[in-house]
Design a protein around this motif. Structure first.
Motif, short mmCIF file in Angstrom:
data_model
loop_
_atom_site.label_atom_id
_atom_site.label_comp_id
_atom_site.label_asym_id
_atom_site.label_seq_id
_atom_site.Cartn_x
_atom_site.Cartn_y
_atom_site.Cartn_z
N SER A 227 6.56 7.13 52.54
CA SER A 227 7.73 5.94 53.06
C SER A 227 8.26 5.48 51.79
N LEU A 228 7.38 5.34 50.97
CA LEU A 228 7.96 4.69 49.63
C LEU A 228 8.95 5.57 48.90
N VAL A 229 8.50 6.77 48.72
CA VAL A 229 9.37 7.90 47.95
C VAL A 229 10.57 8.01 48.86
N ALA A 230 10.76 8.11 50.06
CA ALA A 230 11.77 8.51 51.06
C ALA A 230 12.73 7.12 51.03
N ALA A 231 12.13 5.93 50.91
CA ALA A 231 12.91 4.80 50.85
C ALA A 231 13.84 4.86 49.54
N ARG A 232 12.92 5.05 48.50
CA ARG A 232 13.48 4.91 47.32
C ARG A 232 14.58 6.06 47.04
N ALA A 233 14.40 7.19 47.34
CA ALA A 233 15.30 8.40 47.56
C ALA A 233 16.54 7.97 48.40
N GLN A 234 16.43 7.28 49.29
CA GLN A 234 17.62 7.05 50.08
C GLN A 234 18.29 5.89 49.42
N ASN A 235 17.77 4.95 48.74
CA ASN A 235 18.36 3.81 48.08
C ASN A 235 19.13 4.35 47.00
N ASP A 236 18.48 5.35 46.10
CA ASP A 236 19.39 5.95 45.23
C ASP A 236 20.61 6.58 45.80
N ARG A 237 20.48 7.40 46.81
CA ARG A 237 21.44 8.26 47.24
C ARG A 237 22.54 7.22 47.77
N TYR A 238 22.28 6.19 48.31
CA TYR A 238 23.25 4.93 48.78
C TYR A 238 24.05 4.54 47.41
N ARG A 239 23.15 4.24 46.62
CA ARG A 239 23.83 3.63 44.99
C ARG A 239 24.94 4.78 44.50
N ALA A 240 24.26 5.81 44.63
CA ALA A 240 25.20 6.94 43.80
C ALA A 240 26.25 7.01 44.76
N GLN A 241 26.38 6.89 45.90
CA GLN A 241 27.40 7.03 47.00
C GLN A 241 28.32 6.02 46.71
N ARG A 242 27.53 4.70 46.56
CA ARG A 242 28.46 3.53 46.18
C ARG A 242 29.20 3.69 44.93
N ALA A 243 28.66 4.09 43.91
CA ALA A 243 28.94 4.24 42.67
C ALA A 243 30.27 5.38 42.87
N ALA A 244 30.18 6.40 43.31
CA ALA A 244 31.11 7.45 43.51
C ALA A 244 32.45 6.69 43.99
N ARG A 245 32.02 6.00 45.46
CA ARG A 245 33.04 5.33 45.81
C ARG A 245 34.00 4.60 45.08
N ASP A 246 33.12 3.57 44.46
CA ASP A 246 33.72 2.68 43.59
C ASP A 246 34.57 3.37 42.35
N ALA A 247 34.17 4.25 41.84
CA ALA A 247 34.79 4.98 40.81
C ALA A 247 36.03 5.82 41.61
N GLU A 248 35.94 6.17 42.51
CA GLU A 248 37.02 6.94 43.31
C GLU A 248 38.13 5.85 43.67
N HIS A 249 37.70 4.51 44.12
CA HIS A 249 38.63 3.40 44.46
C HIS A 249 39.38 3.14 43.10
N ALA A 250 38.64 2.67 41.91
CA ALA A 250 39.02 2.33 40.54
C ALA A 250 40.07 3.35 40.13
#
Length: 809
Positions: free
Chosen positions: A111-134
């Motif tokens: 559970s902990l590893v999956a949740a961490r992986a999901q959060n990392d994935r979300y942050r990566a997506q958000r950073a990619a989206r922000d970079a794309e918007h910028a």
């Protein structure tokens, strides 16, 4: 304006959707439980928790670690309850409890590893989206700004170009991406035309930016645009150099305005440097080629016709062609185009593209059109030149060899140039006119001075024998007609005074009065003035009261100071009724000596008082002009006093109440010693002390009377009517003193003096000029010719005797 609604993001953090996470967890648990029931025959009791890890992973991925924990404990419950004997009840054996604890531990970790992986994935997506918007925002900004922007990678290949860069270079964005910058961008130095290599990114490693000026970008089509450019490095957040960005601002209009201002300033400076209007307009053409056009013509308006003053062309052969066109096809004043049309028009004539249609319209025949085609004009501007509201000519500029097309900015520049040329030309013409007027005035003034000098000479010549005759009568002691002789002598002296005043006015107006300054005692000057004005004072029976103490000194010309006082005394005598009173006072006040002449005469009207020192100004007189004069005396007084750094003022309480004139002069220290050598000269030398005197004068009366007077004074006198006889008798009689008239026939007195001085028999002879010309220039010329003294006609016997005695001494 309201802000447009924002669309919700496509992905959110797992914890933001708990209902979905619970649904996925329950669905996964139910599906796995059913699947295990269906496959229980194959799986058996050895793997009660098998496949529940999938449900834990799904729950943790969808809902984070809380959902994973819930799924872990639920899976432990379901596996223990359904798939560990005894089935559908809990077993508390140590082995089963250990297996359950192990499963729970593993589920928590998953559970902990999956949740961490999901959060990392979300942050990566958000950073990619922000970079794309910028990046989208940056690209939008770069595409919308008014400057050209080109970005390159570390190898100098173009990675981005905004629309302005595309327009500037002539390359589209798709064409430039990936190309080396040096192939896309052509930059030259505007001052030299030399190509400028774009700086590679590696060269910017140590510099934040590199701005440049005076560059121009040449597009694929060959168009040149002036730019201000700057290049800067592109770095990552960690400072790593990854490329460069080049920003170029189109400053063509600014540079053109700067060049226009500089050109107009230079043209203005050069135009005002000449006072010859033809040279001024020729300067316009010289400045305009090639700065403004390839050829320039200036036409000036003379009367109703235009005359071509100058043509400048970058190609001298084309300049001759323009002259040939004018010779073969003179301009038509009524033509709808050309210089006369510009002269009639309030607006410039502007042909931006001198196409064949324009040539067809302007050409009079095929020969004319052929010449116009040979001229090769591209653009054409013709502007009327106007000064002070009147047309003065036409300024025409054209392009050809350069291929340049004129714009509205060029029209404004040519108009500014025409305005300055018009004003400079008008000023130069005005200066010419003023110079001509001044030259004519000076010529007229010289003619007036020469006339006055001649008038003085011609008036003095006949007066000389009259005065000599009167003095000769006095010397003879003839008492007959004594009163009549006194009247004649007084009137002769009055005429002489008028002539002297006229000549003084001439010298004053030309500033030609020279002062022989020395320390003068005021009492002596007053005594001399009384001697000069005495006859008129005595004639009118005035009483003169003097209050002039000794010891008052001024730095002055003694002759001119005596003239000032004499004029004031004469003025008082004339404007005071017979038997009046005149008072002369002098006193020192600090550093000033004040001399006043006061009378109880007719006074001065209040309206006349401010102008009383003007030349030719007089008070009212009766028709017989009993007071005489020309109105010059006070004007001469004012100017002579001013030359002595003094002032003079007139005071009067009104008509009939007398007047007073006060002269103030700077005081001078009393002289340390008085020359003891100055002694009075005897006018009647004893017999035997006479000299041999030669008198040369073409006026027989003047010569004979002067000779007789000198003989009576004991001199041996010889006369000659002309220079020839004088040269003949001089070596024989060997005169000691020669009295020579200047205005002699054949040769003047200056030349005669030179001839006489060359005779060895006349060694030691002294020469005296006796002439009607008495201006300072005449005296200077006499000294230069070798004369020892200069006497102005009419001369008195006393003056002649004094000079002869002085020269013999």
């Amino acid at each position: 304006m309201s802000e447009p609604p924002r669309s919700p993001p496509t992905d959110r953090p797992p914890f933001a959707r708990p209902v979905v996470a619970i649904g996925w967890t329950l669905a996964a648990l139910a599906a796995i439980t059913l699947l295990k029931h269906a496959a229980f025959g194959y799986l058996g009791v050895r793997t009660p928790y098998l496949l529940y890890f999938v449900a834990i992973l799904v729950a943790a991925w969808q809902g984070g670690w809380p959902a994973g924990f819930v799924a872990t404990f639920a899976s432990a419950f379901l596996g223990s309850y359904y798939f560990i004997p005894p089935f559908r009840q809990f077993s508390y054996e140590a082995g089963n409890l250990g297996r359950a604890a192990m499963f729970v531990t593993e589920g928590v970790m998953i559970s902990l590893v999956a949740a961490r992986a999901q959060n990392d994935r979300y942050r990566a997506q958000r950073a990619a989206r922000d970079a794309e918007h910028a990046l989208a925002r940056l690209e939008g900004v770069l595409r919308s700004i008014g400057d050209a922007v080109i970005a390159t990678d570390l190898d100098g290949r173009v990675t981005f170009a905004n629309p302005h860069a595309e327009s500037l270079t002539g390359w589209s964005r798709d064409q430039v991406e990936g190309k080396p910058l040096r192939e896309v961008l052509s930059v030259v130095d505007e001052s030299t035309g030399a190509p400028v290599e774009p700086a590679p990114p590696a060269a910017l490693d140590d510099e934040p930016s590199r701005p440049s000026r005076e560059h121009a970008v040449v597009s694929r089509a060959g168009a040149r645009v002036s730019v201000d450019d700057a290049v800067a490095p592109i770095r990552t957040a960690g400072g790593e150099l990854v490329g460069s960005v080049l920003v170029m601002k189109d400053v063509s209009r600014t540079r053109a305005e700067e060049r226009t201002r500089a050109f107009v300033a230079q043209a203005t400076a050069e135009l005002v440097s000449s006072l010859d209007y033809r040279k001024t307009l020729a300067t316009v053409a010289r400045l305009a080629v090639p700065a403004v056009g390839d050829w320039c013509a200036v036409d000036v308006l003379e009367g109703d016709a235009l005359h071509r003053l100058v043509i400048e062309h970058v190609d001298p052969a084309k300049a001759e062609l323009l002259y040939e066109i004018d010779r073969r096809y003179p301009p038509d004043p009524k033509a709808p185009s050309g210089r006369y049309a510009a002269l009639r028009s309030d607006a410039p004539i502007f042909v931006q593209d001198f196409a064949d249609a324009a040539i067809e319209a302007m050409g009079r025949d095929e020969g004319h059109r052929a010449l116009l085609r040979r001229l090769g004009a591209r653009s054409y501007i013709s502007v009327r030149m106007v000064a002070h509201g009147a047309p003065v000519g036409v300024l025409t500029l054209a392009t050809g060899e350069s291929g340049r097309r004129y714009t509205d900015d060029d029209v404004r520049l040519v108009e500014a140039l025409a305005d300055r040329a018009s004003l400079a030309s008008a000023n130069a013409r005005l200066f010419d006119e003023v110079a001509r007027t001044r030259t004519e005035a000076e010529r007229a003034n010289r003619a007036k001075d020469e006339f006055l000098a001649m008038l003085g000479h011609e008036l003095r010549n006949p007066l000389a024998p009259i005065l000599t005759a009167l003095q000769l009568m006095r010397l003879r002691g003839d008492a007959a007609f004594e009163r009549e002789r006194a009247i004649v002598e007084r009137q002769v002296k009055h005429v002489v005074a008028l002539v002297d005043d006229l000549l003084d006015v001439s010298r004053i107006t030309r500033g030609k009065i020279d002062l022989a300054l020395e320390t003068v005692e005021v009492a002596d000057a007053v005594a001399k003035a009384l001697e000069l004005a005495g006859p008129l004072i005595e004639e009118r029976h005035h009483a003169v009261r003097l209050s002039v103490p000794r010891g008052l000194y001024v730095e002055a010309d003694p002759v001119r100071l005596a003239q000032v006082v004499s004029n004031l005394l004469t003025n008082a005598a004339k404007y005071t009724d017979p038997g009046g009173h005149i008072e002369v006072r002098a006193a020192r006040e600090d550093h000033t000596v004040t001399l006043s002449v006061k009378d109880d005469g007719v006074g001065i009207d209040a309206e006349l008082l401010p102008n009383v020192f003007g030349l030719f100004v007089q008070g009212g007189q009766s028709i017989d002009r009993s007071k005489g004069g020309l109105g010059l005396g006070l004007g001469i007084v004012k100017n002579v006093v001013a030359l002595h750094r003094g002032t003079v003022e007139a005071l009067s309480e009104g008509v009939g109440r007398g007047s007073e004139f006060r002269v103030r002069l700077p005081a001078a220290p009393s002289p340390s010693s008085v020359e003891s050598s100055s002694s009075a000269t005897s006018l009647h030398p004893p017999a035997g002390d006479g000299a041999r005197v030669l008198v040369v004068d073409d006026n027989a009366d003047a010569a004979e009377l002067l000779a007789e007077a000198l003989q009576m004074l004991g001199h041996e006198v010889y006369t000659a009517p002309d220079p020839a006889e004088a040269l003949a008798i001089a070596p024989v009689v060997r005169p000691q003193v020669a009295l020579l008239d200047i205005g002699l026939p054949v040769m003047d007195g200056y030349e005669l003096a030179g001839r006489l001085r060359a005779l060895p028999e006349l060694e030691g002879c002294r020469y005296v000029a006796v002439t009607g010309y008495g201006q300072p220039a005449d005296k200077a010329r006499a000294r230069a010719a070798g004369f020892d003294e200069h006497l102005v006609k009419p001369v008195s016997i006393d003056d002649v005797q004094r000079v002869v005695t002085k020269l013999l001494a």
